[in-house]
Design a protein around this motif. Structure first.
Motif, PDB file in Angstrom:
ATOM      1  N   GLY A  17     102.681  20.776  15.925  1.00 48.32           N
ATOM      2  CA  GLY A  17     103.677  20.930  16.972  1.00 48.32           C
ATOM      3  C   GLY A  17     103.310  21.906  18.061  1.00 48.32           C
ATOM      4  O   GLY A  17     104.003  21.979  19.082  1.00 48.32           O
ATOM      5  N   SER A  18     102.230  22.645  17.889  1.00 50.70           N
ATOM      6  CA  SER A  18     101.844  23.624  18.914  1.00 50.70           C
ATOM      7  C   SER A  18     100.405  24.059  18.697  1.00 50.70           C
ATOM      8  O   SER A  18      99.791  23.737  17.679  1.00 50.70           O
ATOM      9  N   GLY A  19      99.885  24.799  19.672  1.00 53.53           N
ATOM     10  CA  GLY A  19      98.596  25.457  19.525  1.00 53.53           C
ATOM     11  C   GLY A  19      97.447  24.541  19.155  1.00 53.53           C
ATOM     12  O   GLY A  19      97.280  23.457  19.721  1.00 53.53           O
ATOM     13  N   ILE A  20      96.638  24.990  18.216  1.00 50.38           N
ATOM     14  CA  ILE A  20      95.448  24.247  17.802  1.00 50.38           C
ATOM     15  C   ILE A  20      95.834  22.871  17.274  1.00 50.38           C
ATOM     16  O   ILE A  20      95.162  21.877  17.558  1.00 50.38           O
ATOM     17  N   GLY A  21      96.917  22.794  16.515  1.00 44.12           N
ATOM     18  CA  GLY A  21      97.345  21.522  15.954  1.00 44.12           C
ATOM     19  C   GLY A  21      97.746  20.516  17.011  1.00 44.12           C
ATOM     20  O   GLY A  21      97.416  19.328  16.908  1.00 44.12           O
ATOM     21  N   ARG A  22      98.443  20.972  18.040  1.00 42.91           N
ATOM     22  CA  ARG A  22      98.819  20.059  19.132  1.00 42.91           C
ATOM     23  C   ARG A  22      97.576  19.594  19.884  1.00 42.91           C
ATOM     24  O   ARG A  22      97.429  18.397  20.185  1.00 42.91           O
ATOM     25  N   ALA A  23      96.674  20.519  20.200  1.00 35.70           N
ATOM     26  CA  ALA A  23      95.455  20.146  20.919  1.00 35.70           C
ATOM     27  C   ALA A  23      94.641  19.141  20.116  1.00 35.70           C
ATOM     28  O   ALA A  23      94.132  18.156  20.664  1.00 35.70           O
ATOM     29  N   SER A  44     109.185  20.384  17.921  1.00 34.69           N
ATOM     30  CA  SER A  44     107.822  20.609  18.396  1.00 34.69           C
ATOM     31  C   SER A  44     106.922  19.430  18.039  1.00 34.69           C
ATOM     32  O   SER A  44     106.093  18.995  18.855  1.00 34.69           O
ATOM     33  N   ALA A  45     107.089  18.907  16.823  1.00 30.51           N
ATOM     34  CA  ALA A  45     106.308  17.740  16.420  1.00 30.51           C
ATOM     35  C   ALA A  45     106.624  16.551  17.313  1.00 30.51           C
ATOM     36  O   ALA A  45     105.720  15.812  17.737  1.00 30.51           O
ATOM     37  N   ALA A  46     107.902  16.361  17.611  1.00 30.69           N
ATOM     38  CA  ALA A  46     108.314  15.248  18.473  1.00 30.69           C
ATOM     39  C   ALA A  46     107.741  15.396  19.880  1.00 30.69           C
ATOM     40  O   ALA A  46     107.387  14.400  20.525  1.00 30.69           O
ATOM     41  N   ARG A  47     107.646  16.636  20.362  1.00 29.89           N
ATOM     42  CA  ARG A  47     107.072  16.874  21.695  1.00 29.89           C
ATOM     43  C   ARG A  47     105.592  16.482  21.713  1.00 29.89           C
ATOM     44  O   ARG A  47     105.126  15.857  22.673  1.00 29.89           O
ATOM     45  N   GLY A 187      88.646  32.995  15.815  1.00 31.04           N
ATOM     46  CA  GLY A 187      88.917  34.374  16.191  1.00 31.04           C
ATOM     47  C   GLY A 187      90.240  34.429  16.933  1.00 31.04           C
ATOM     48  O   GLY A 187      91.205  33.769  16.549  1.00 31.04           O
ATOM     49  N   MET A 188      90.301  35.180  18.023  1.00 31.42           N
ATOM     50  CA  MET A 188      91.534  35.260  18.788  1.00 31.42           C
ATOM     51  C   MET A 188      91.715  33.992  19.616  1.00 31.42           C
ATOM     52  O   MET A 188      90.840  33.614  20.392  1.00 31.42           O
ATOM     53  N   VAL A 189      92.862  33.348  19.429  1.00 28.36           N
ATOM     54  CA  VAL A 189      93.140  32.090  20.115  1.00 28.36           C
ATOM     55  C   VAL A 189      94.438  32.253  20.915  1.00 28.36           C
ATOM     56  O   VAL A 189      95.406  32.850  20.435  1.00 28.36           O
ATOM     57  N   LEU A 190      94.454  31.698  22.111  1.00 22.55           N
ATOM     58  CA  LEU A 190      95.622  31.803  22.987  1.00 22.55           C
ATOM     59  C   LEU A 190      96.664  30.778  22.575  1.00 22.55           C
ATOM     60  O   LEU A 190      96.770  29.695  23.149  1.00 22.55           O
ATOM     61  N   THR A 191      97.457  31.123  21.560  1.00 23.80           N
ATOM     62  CA  THR A 191      98.494  30.229  21.052  1.00 23.80           C
ATOM     63  C   THR A 191      99.806  30.988  20.878  1.00 23.80           C
ATOM     64  O   THR A 191      99.807  32.219  20.729  1.00 23.80           O
ATOM     65  N   PRO A 192     100.926  30.268  20.859  1.00 26.66           N
ATOM     66  CA  PRO A 192     102.218  30.922  20.657  1.00 26.66           C
ATOM     67  C   PRO A 192     102.305  31.696  19.347  1.00 26.66           C
ATOM     68  O   PRO A 192     102.957  32.733  19.272  1.00 26.66           O
ATOM     69  N   MET A 193     101.639  31.206  18.283  1.00 29.84           N
ATOM     70  CA  MET A 193     101.699  31.898  16.999  1.00 29.84           C
ATOM     71  C   MET A 193     101.113  33.299  17.101  1.00 29.84           C
ATOM     72  O   MET A 193     101.544  34.222  16.414  1.00 29.84           O
ATOM     73  N   ASN A 194     100.125  33.466  17.981  1.00 31.69           N
ATOM     74  CA  ASN A 194      99.529  34.784  18.193  1.00 31.69           C
ATOM     75  C   ASN A 194     100.265  35.595  19.255  1.00 31.69           C
ATOM     76  O   ASN A 194      99.822  36.685  19.618  1.00 31.69           O
ATOM     77  N   GLY A 195     101.365  35.035  19.756  1.00 33.30           N
ATOM     78  CA  GLY A 195     102.115  35.724  20.793  1.00 33.30           C
ATOM     79  C   GLY A 195     101.419  35.721  22.133  1.00 33.30           C
ATOM     80  O   GLY A 195     101.687  36.569  22.989  1.00 33.30           O
ATOM     81  N   LEU A 196     100.519  34.748  22.318  1.00 31.76           N
ATOM     82  CA  LEU A 196      99.740  34.664  23.553  1.00 31.76           C
ATOM     83  C   LEU A 196      99.958  33.308  24.200  1.00 31.76           C
ATOM     84  O   LEU A 196     100.184  32.316  23.521  1.00 31.76           O
ATOM     85  N   GLU A 197      99.877  33.286  25.493  1.00 33.48           N
ATOM     86  CA  GLU A 197     100.079  32.046  26.220  1.00 33.48           C
ATOM     87  C   GLU A 197      98.745  31.534  26.759  1.00 33.48           C
ATOM     88  O   GLU A 197      97.996  32.263  27.404  1.00 33.48           O
ATOM     89  N   ALA A 219      93.214  26.762  22.636  1.00 31.73           N
ATOM     90  CA  ALA A 219      93.471  25.958  21.442  1.00 31.73           C
ATOM     91  C   ALA A 219      92.513  24.778  21.373  1.00 31.73           C
ATOM     92  O   ALA A 219      92.028  24.412  20.291  1.00 31.73           O
ATOM     93  N   GLN A 220      92.219  24.175  22.518  1.00 30.28           N
ATOM     94  CA  GLN A 220      91.331  23.019  22.506  1.00 30.28           C
ATOM     95  C   GLN A 220      89.903  23.397  22.123  1.00 30.28           C
ATOM     96  O   GLN A 220      89.228  22.644  21.424  1.00 30.28           O
ATOM     97  N   GLN A 221      89.431  24.563  22.571  1.00 24.82           N
ATOM     98  CA  GLN A 221      88.089  24.983  22.204  1.00 24.82           C
ATOM     99  C   GLN A 221      87.924  25.072  20.685  1.00 24.82           C
ATOM    100  O   GLN A 221      86.870  24.757  20.142  1.00 24.82           O
ATOM    101  N   VAL A 222      88.958  25.507  20.001  1.00 18.08           N
ATOM    102  CA  VAL A 222      88.917  25.569  18.540  1.00 18.08           C
ATOM    103  C   VAL A 222      89.098  24.177  17.934  1.00 18.08           C
ATOM    104  O   VAL A 222      88.381  23.785  17.009  1.00 18.08           O
ATOM    105  N   ALA A 223      90.038  23.420  18.481  1.00 21.26           N
ATOM    106  CA  ALA A 223      90.316  22.078  17.956  1.00 21.26           C
ATOM    107  C   ALA A 223      89.089  21.183  18.018  1.00 21.26           C
ATOM    108  O   ALA A 223      88.863  20.361  17.121  1.00 21.26           O
ATOM    109  N   GLU A 224      88.279  21.336  19.062  1.00 16.15           N
ATOM    110  CA  GLU A 224      87.094  20.489  19.200  1.00 16.15           C
ATOM    111  C   GLU A 224      86.145  20.659  18.016  1.00 16.15           C
ATOM    112  O   GLU A 224      85.483  19.710  17.585  1.00 16.15           O
ATOM    113  N   VAL A 225      86.053  21.863  17.465  1.00 15.13           N
ATOM    114  CA  VAL A 225      85.180  22.097  16.317  1.00 15.13           C
ATOM    115  C   VAL A 225      85.734  21.406  15.083  1.00 15.13           C
ATOM    116  O   VAL A 225      84.992  20.782  14.313  1.00 15.13           O
ATOM    117  N   ALA A 226      87.047  21.493  14.883  1.00 13.61           N
ATOM    118  CA  ALA A 226      87.665  20.797  13.755  1.00 13.61           C
ATOM    119  C   ALA A 226      87.462  19.287  13.874  1.00 13.61           C
ATOM    120  O   ALA A 226      87.166  18.606  12.881  1.00 13.61           O
TER     121      ALA A 226
END
Length: 257
Positions: A17-23, A44-47, A187-197, A219-226
């Motif tokens: 619903g957000s962050g790495i998972g959404r990307a 969030s999942a629906a979005r 490492g540090m990722v710009l996601t809502p869970m980390n309190g970062l936008e 988030a996408q930079q990390v998601a691409e590796v997964a």
């Protein structure tokens, strides 16, 4: 499956619903996979599903608390019922703890972090082992904190160390079923869970900027590796923990600005 190994495939993404998972969900759908977006937050999942469908993809939202065994079973059931099976499982959902000294970590807090991050992912890994179709792959989101100590987040670091042990210990069982399992350690990722936008826009993966650890990864930079680890291009990788931190931990003291 052709191309990147995702055309016509089915992917299950927790924490989608957000962050790495959404990307990851959006990128997998763009590559032709049908995506089951599982998240504790149904809105969030629906979005995420709406974003995928607006781009012409196929997706299904499922509300799931990964700490519950029944919910782990349910999300795989829904994937099989709707799309016929599961080829890729990105077990990405997790939770953070407040940054506090070890002596302030209560037993209740420790148990909650372990219940979600370690026990919950363990339940998902068990389902992935028995329900992924042959040739499939599972990726678990661990953390750079699973490779080093984290003085002000001991419960979180403990849970992520455990996930790496789980992945390594599961590799032989997955291989016996013609499957693979690996972990990513962001490492540090710009996601809502980390309190970062950070930007939620999905970019052409061949045009992503070179990341700078001081500003955090997208988030996408990390998601691409997964996504790579779940593809046939990573067929030789099993039981590995891949650090994704733009060199944050590569030297000590940390890289100077």
């Amino acid at each position: 499956m052709s191309g990147q190994g995702r055309e016509g495939a089915v992917a299950l993404v927790t924490g989608g619903g957000s962050g790495i998972g959404r990307a990851a969900s959006q990128r997998l759908a763009a590559d032709g996979a049908a995506v089951v977006v599982a998240d504790l937050n149904g809105d969030s999942a629906a979005r995420t599903v709406a974003l995928i469908e607006a781009a012409g993809g196929r997706a299904l939202a499922v509300v799931a608390n990964i700490a519950a065994e029944a919910d782990n079973i349910h999300m795989f059931d829904e994937a099989e019922r709707t799309f016929g099976g599961v080829d890729m499982a990105f077990l990405n959902a997790g939770t953070l703890q407040p940054y506090i000294p070890l002596n302030e970590v209560s037993v209740e807090l420790f148990d909650r972090i372990i219940s979600v991050n370690l026990r919950g992912t363990f339940l998902g890994v068990q389902q992935a082992l028995t329900r992924l179709r042959p040739g499939g792959a599972c990726v678990v989101t661990a953390s750079a904190a699973g490779l080093i100590g984290f003085a002000e987040a001991a419960a979180y670091a403990t849970s992520k160390h455990g996930l790496i042990g789980l992945v390594k210990s599961s590799a032989a069982a997955f291989a016996a079923r013609s499957l693979r399992i690996n972990a990513i350690c962001p490492g540090m990722v710009l996601t809502p869970m980390n309190g970062l936008e950070g930007s939620e826009a999905i970019e052409d993966p061949d045009k992503l900027d070179y990341p700078d650890y001081r500003g955090g990864l997208s988030a996408q930079q990390v998601a691409e590796v997964a996504i790579f680890l779940m593809s046939r291009r990573a067929a030789g990788l099993n039981g590995q923990a891949q650090l994704v931190d733009a060199a944050l931990l590569s030297s000590f003291p940390p890289l100077a600005g």
